[in-house]
Design a protein around this motif. Structure first.
Motif, PDB file in Angstrom:
ATOM      1  N   HIS A   1     -22.653  -3.121  26.003  1.00 14.29           N
ATOM      2  CA  HIS A   1     -22.457  -4.227  25.057  1.00 14.29           C
ATOM      3  C   HIS A   1     -21.302  -5.128  25.475  1.00 14.29           C
ATOM      4  N   GLU A   2     -21.229  -6.301  24.831  1.00 16.59           N
ATOM      5  CA  GLU A   2     -20.197  -7.296  25.171  1.00 16.59           C
ATOM      6  C   GLU A   2     -19.762  -8.025  23.903  1.00 16.59           C
ATOM      7  N   THR A   3     -18.877  -8.990  24.052  1.00 16.60           N
ATOM      8  CA  THR A   3     -18.389  -9.808  22.933  1.00 16.60           C
ATOM      9  C   THR A   3     -17.988  -8.917  21.752  1.00 16.60           C
ATOM     10  N   ILE A   4     -17.112  -7.965  22.053  1.00 10.25           N
ATOM     11  CA  ILE A   4     -16.692  -7.040  21.002  1.00 10.25           C
ATOM     12  C   ILE A   4     -15.649  -7.720  20.107  1.00 10.25           C
ATOM     13  N   GLN A   5     -15.951  -7.767  18.822  1.00 14.86           N
ATOM     14  CA  GLN A   5     -15.042  -8.414  17.869  1.00 14.86           C
ATOM     15  C   GLN A   5     -14.462  -7.351  16.949  1.00 14.86           C
ATOM     16  N   LEU A   6     -13.155  -7.143  17.059  1.00 16.78           N
ATOM     17  CA  LEU A   6     -12.504  -6.174  16.182  1.00 16.78           C
ATOM     18  C   LEU A   6     -12.382  -6.798  14.795  1.00 16.78           C
ATOM     19  N   ILE A   7     -12.967  -6.154  13.813  1.00 19.16           N
ATOM     20  CA  ILE A   7     -12.973  -6.698  12.453  1.00 19.16           C
ATOM     21  C   ILE A   7     -11.802  -6.135  11.649  1.00 19.16           C
ATOM     22  N   HIS A   8     -11.540  -4.850  11.829  1.00 18.54           N
ATOM     23  CA  HIS A   8     -10.470  -4.229  11.048  1.00 18.54           C
ATOM     24  C   HIS A   8     -10.036  -2.917  11.693  1.00 18.54           C
ATOM     25  N   PHE A   9      -8.716  -2.657  11.669  1.00 18.90           N
ATOM     26  CA  PHE A   9      -8.199  -1.341  12.057  1.00 18.90           C
ATOM     27  C   PHE A   9      -6.958  -1.110  11.206  1.00 18.90           C
ATOM     28  N   GLY A  10      -7.051  -0.168  10.278  1.00 18.00           N
ATOM     29  CA  GLY A  10      -5.895   0.056   9.421  1.00 18.00           C
ATOM     30  C   GLY A  10      -5.989   1.365   8.669  1.00 18.00           C
TER      31      GLY A  10
END
Ligand SMILES: Cc1cc2nc3c(=O)[nH]c(=O)nc-3n(C[C@H](O)[C@H](O)[C@H](O)COP(=O)(O)O)c2cc1C
Length: 137
Positions: free
Chosen positions: A70-79
């Motif tokens: 896969h590609e274009t990985i968009q991190l949405i949230h890490f918390g």
């Protein structure tokens, strides 16, 4: 405990078999690392949530990011989180390919469309809302 959510674009046209292959490996590994979560897939995109200890989730994400599938990985949230939403799921997969038309249309009306499938959101609240809708469907 921590929760991480990301969206990515598949490099191949996805089907149940491809998603099953990814899940088989992931489930073994996540069990060892005490990670729970869910993986959604349309024909073109993934949306994944990982929950567990900071180090475990962080390391899993680093491996996932460098995966050539896969590609274009968009991190949405890490918390940090108070409560696991996917407890007991070592990584539950949902291939959104063969939904009934009425359900698919309802999800498209709510979340939009991309590449002919349901559009995966890039906001945390909306991703969790979609996961919830799918969890109860
Ligand atoms: C969309 C997607 C989701 C994945 N999810 C996970 C996961 O939840 N856990 C995991 O360990 N590997 C996951 N993988 C696989 C990793 O990218 C990587 O191939 C694997 O962790 C390497 O494991 P190994 O070091 O045991 O060979 C995923 C891969 C893709 C393409």
């Amino acid at each position: 405990m921590y929760r991480l959510i990301y969206k990515s674009k598949s490099l191949v046209d996805l089907d149940q078999e491809t998603v099953k292959d990814i899940l088989q490996h992931s489930q073994k590994r996540n069990q060892k690392d005490a990670i729970s979560g869910a993986l959604l897939a349309t024909r073109s995109h993934f949306l994944q949530v990982l929950e567990g200890e900071f180090e475990a989730v962080n390391h899993a994400f680093i491996r996932i990011v460098t995966d050539p599938r896969h590609e274009t990985i968009q991190l949405i949230h890490f918390g940090p989180i108070d409560k696991l939403l996917f407890e007991g799921w070592v990584m539950k997969g949902f291939g959104l390919f063969d939904l009934n038309l009425e359900l698919e249309q309802r999800l498209k009306d709510k979340y939009g469309e991309e590449k002919g499938g349901i559009k995966f959101p890039i906001e945390e609240w909306s991703s969790l809302s979609l996961m919830h809708d799918i969890k109860v469907m």
